[in-house]
Write a protein that holds these residues in place. Structure first.
Motif, PDB file in Angstrom:
ATOM      1  N   SER A   1     121.195  30.667 102.053  1.00 47.82           N
ATOM      2  CA  SER A   1     122.179  30.452 103.118  1.00 47.82           C
ATOM      3  C   SER A   1     123.541  30.177 102.489  1.00 47.82           C
ATOM      4  O   SER A   1     123.704  30.244 101.293  1.00 47.82           O
ATOM      5  CB  SER A   1     121.745  29.274 103.991  1.00 47.82           C
ATOM      6  OG  SER A   1     121.809  28.079 103.244  1.00 47.82           O
ATOM      7  N   GLU A   2     124.469  29.861 103.305  1.00 49.95           N
ATOM      8  CA  GLU A   2     125.816  29.568 102.812  1.00 49.95           C
ATOM      9  C   GLU A   2     126.074  28.068 102.746  1.00 49.95           C
ATOM     10  O   GLU A   2     127.213  27.623 102.861  1.00 49.95           O
ATOM     11  CB  GLU A   2     126.858  30.250 103.704  1.00 49.95           C
ATOM     12  CG  GLU A   2     126.852  31.754 103.602  1.00 49.95           C
ATOM     13  CD  GLU A   2     127.158  32.247 102.191  1.00 49.95           C
ATOM     14  OE1 GLU A   2     128.080  31.719 101.536  1.00 49.95           O
ATOM     15  OE2 GLU A   2     126.451  33.167 101.742  1.00 49.95           O
ATOM     16  N   THR A   3     125.023  27.280 102.563  1.00 46.72           N
ATOM     17  CA  THR A   3     125.156  25.833 102.467  1.00 46.72           C
ATOM     18  C   THR A   3     125.899  25.470 101.184  1.00 46.72           C
ATOM     19  O   THR A   3     125.568  25.988 100.121  1.00 46.72           O
ATOM     20  CB  THR A   3     123.759  25.172 102.443  1.00 46.72           C
ATOM     21  OG1 THR A   3     123.010  25.657 103.540  1.00 46.72           O
ATOM     22  CG2 THR A   3     123.864  23.674 102.504  1.00 46.72           C
ATOM     23  N   PRO A   4     126.887  24.590 101.259  1.00 44.24           N
ATOM     24  CA  PRO A   4     127.586  24.169 100.034  1.00 44.24           C
ATOM     25  C   PRO A   4     126.611  23.502  99.064  1.00 44.24           C
ATOM     26  O   PRO A   4     125.746  22.736  99.478  1.00 44.24           O
ATOM     27  CB  PRO A   4     128.621  23.161 100.536  1.00 44.24           C
ATOM     28  CG  PRO A   4     128.797  23.476 101.983  1.00 44.24           C
ATOM     29  CD  PRO A   4     127.482  24.004 102.455  1.00 44.24           C
TER      30      PRO A   4
ATOM     31  N   SER B   1     114.325  23.160  99.355  1.00 43.75           N
ATOM     32  CA  SER B   1     115.624  23.169 100.047  1.00 43.75           C
ATOM     33  C   SER B   1     116.705  23.790  99.165  1.00 43.75           C
ATOM     34  O   SER B   1     117.634  24.417  99.683  1.00 43.75           O
ATOM     35  CB  SER B   1     116.019  21.764 100.484  1.00 43.75           C
ATOM     36  OG  SER B   1     116.350  20.957  99.378  1.00 43.75           O
ATOM     37  N   ALA B   2     116.576  23.647  97.853  1.00 42.50           N
ATOM     38  CA  ALA B   2     117.544  24.283  96.949  1.00 42.50           C
ATOM     39  C   ALA B   2     117.441  25.800  97.045  1.00 42.50           C
ATOM     40  O   ALA B   2     118.461  26.501  97.052  1.00 42.50           O
ATOM     41  CB  ALA B   2     117.309  23.823  95.516  1.00 42.50           C
ATOM     42  N   LYS B   3     116.223  26.314  97.129  1.00 43.60           N
ATOM     43  CA  LYS B   3     116.042  27.773  97.266  1.00 43.60           C
ATOM     44  C   LYS B   3     116.617  28.265  98.594  1.00 43.60           C
ATOM     45  O   LYS B   3     117.276  29.303  98.648  1.00 43.60           O
ATOM     46  CB  LYS B   3     114.566  28.149  97.164  1.00 43.60           C
ATOM     47  CG  LYS B   3     113.924  27.800  95.855  1.00 43.60           C
ATOM     48  CD  LYS B   3     114.544  28.531  94.705  1.00 43.60           C
ATOM     49  CE  LYS B   3     113.845  28.144  93.413  1.00 43.60           C
ATOM     50  NZ  LYS B   3     114.538  28.606  92.248  1.00 43.60           N
TER      51      LYS B   3
ATOM     52  N   ASN C   1     129.032  35.315  91.455  1.00 47.31           N
ATOM     53  CA  ASN C   1     128.330  34.276  92.201  1.00 47.31           C
ATOM     54  C   ASN C   1     127.979  33.094  91.290  1.00 47.31           C
ATOM     55  O   ASN C   1     127.187  33.226  90.364  1.00 47.31           O
ATOM     56  CB  ASN C   1     127.056  34.852  92.832  1.00 47.31           C
ATOM     57  CG  ASN C   1     126.301  33.823  93.634  1.00 47.31           C
ATOM     58  OD1 ASN C   1     126.832  32.789  94.023  1.00 47.31           O
ATOM     59  ND2 ASN C   1     125.044  34.120  93.891  1.00 47.31           N
ATOM     60  N   SER C   2     128.541  31.950  91.578  1.00 50.46           N
ATOM     61  CA  SER C   2     128.327  30.751  90.759  1.00 50.46           C
ATOM     62  C   SER C   2     127.481  29.710  91.486  1.00 50.46           C
ATOM     63  O   SER C   2     127.241  28.632  90.945  1.00 50.46           O
ATOM     64  CB  SER C   2     129.674  30.146  90.380  1.00 50.46           C
ATOM     65  OG  SER C   2     130.385  29.792  91.547  1.00 50.46           O
ATOM     66  N   ARG C   3     127.042  30.012  92.702  1.00 52.10           N
ATOM     67  CA  ARG C   3     126.308  29.027  93.511  1.00 52.10           C
ATOM     68  C   ARG C   3     125.084  28.438  92.826  1.00 52.10           C
ATOM     69  O   ARG C   3     124.882  27.235  92.888  1.00 52.10           O
ATOM     70  CB  ARG C   3     125.941  29.632  94.862  1.00 52.10           C
ATOM     71  CG  ARG C   3     127.148  29.846  95.765  1.00 52.10           C
ATOM     72  CD  ARG C   3     126.768  30.536  97.056  1.00 52.10           C
ATOM     73  NE  ARG C   3     125.595  29.960  97.676  1.00 52.10           N
ATOM     74  CZ  ARG C   3     125.620  28.909  98.493  1.00 52.10           C
ATOM     75  NH1 ARG C   3     126.758  28.351  98.787  1.00 52.10           N
ATOM     76  NH2 ARG C   3     124.511  28.441  99.019  1.00 52.10           N
ATOM     77  N   PRO C   4     124.229  29.226  92.154  1.00 52.31           N
ATOM     78  CA  PRO C   4     123.062  28.611  91.503  1.00 52.31           C
ATOM     79  C   PRO C   4     123.458  27.581  90.439  1.00 52.31           C
ATOM     80  O   PRO C   4     122.793  26.559  90.281  1.00 52.31           O
ATOM     81  CB  PRO C   4     122.328  29.788  90.864  1.00 52.31           C
ATOM     82  CG  PRO C   4     122.804  30.992  91.585  1.00 52.31           C
ATOM     83  CD  PRO C   4     124.197  30.684  92.043  1.00 52.31           C
ATOM     84  N   TYR C   5     124.550  27.842  89.741  1.00 55.20           N
ATOM     85  CA  TYR C   5     124.989  26.929  88.690  1.00 55.20           C
ATOM     86  C   TYR C   5     125.611  25.662  89.271  1.00 55.20           C
ATOM     87  O   TYR C   5     125.392  24.570  88.749  1.00 55.20           O
ATOM     88  CB  TYR C   5     125.955  27.646  87.744  1.00 55.20           C
ATOM     89  CG  TYR C   5     125.239  28.739  86.985  1.00 55.20           C
ATOM     90  CD1 TYR C   5     124.567  28.454  85.804  1.00 55.20           C
ATOM     91  CD2 TYR C   5     125.200  30.038  87.465  1.00 55.20           C
ATOM     92  CE1 TYR C   5     123.887  29.437  85.125  1.00 55.20           C
ATOM     93  CE2 TYR C   5     124.520  31.027  86.795  1.00 55.20           C
ATOM     94  CZ  TYR C   5     123.868  30.719  85.618  1.00 55.20           C
ATOM     95  OH  TYR C   5     123.176  31.695  84.947  1.00 55.20           O
TER      96      TYR C   5
END
Length: 166
Positions: free
Chosen positions: A139-142, A132-134, A73-77
């Motif tokens: 969610s699956e928001t880009p 909103s970042a959290k 999972n790379s989403r936080p980065y």
């Protein structure tokens, strides 16, 4: 291994106990030293051990790419990367939003009130961005969309306020 050090090409493990699991038995081997080749880029070790907030945009992008290649999972980065990249744009939007308040009649003596309102708006915008970042991570928001969403809303509101000032 009790200790390990990097010799420039690989890790050297000292006082190693190696355990092998086979279907019907357990094999324990002991080595005074064992070389372990490094299967990854050592620059990533610095990135991994750093806190996400302290990484530069290029380091965040590099690490996110590495995580993608390894199906992690790379989403936080990516989110942190896009937040850093869009931060100057967000600052300009906040300045644009406060512009109509700064050019109004200053003889009314309400400069302190306007300053307080500006600070509160800035804090609300900052906290809303963090919240909103959290939610975006849940969610699956880009990541790019979540990084610019509130900034775009603020830009839209800025244009409405400026248009109504005329």
């Amino acid at each position: 291994a009790k200790t390990a050090f990097y010799d420039g090409n690989s890790w050297v493990l000292v006082d190693v106990k190696k355990t092998l699991f086979e279907s019907d038995k357990l094999i324990i081997e002991e080595f005074p030293q064992l070389k372990w080749p490094i299967p990854f880029n050592l620059d990533l070790v610095d990135i991994i051990t750093s806190e996400i907030i302290t990484l530069s945009a290029s380091e965040l992008y590099q690490y996110a790419q590495y995580l993608d290649k390894n199906n992690i999972n790379s989403r936080p980065y990516y989110l942190q990367f896009w937040q850093k990249v869009t931060a100057p744009f967000s600052l300009l939007v906040i300045l644009l939003f406060t512009f109509p308040f700064s050019i109004s009649d200053n003889r009314s003596g309400k400069i302190g009130e306007k300053l307080l309102i500006g600070i509160i708006i800035g804090l609300i915008f900052h906290l809303a961005n963090k919240i909103s970042a959290k939610f975006a991570l849940l969610s699956e928001t880009p990541p790019l969309l979540s990084a610019i969403f509130l900034t775009c809303i603020m830009l839209f509101l800025s244009f409405i306020i400026i248009r109504n000032q005329r």
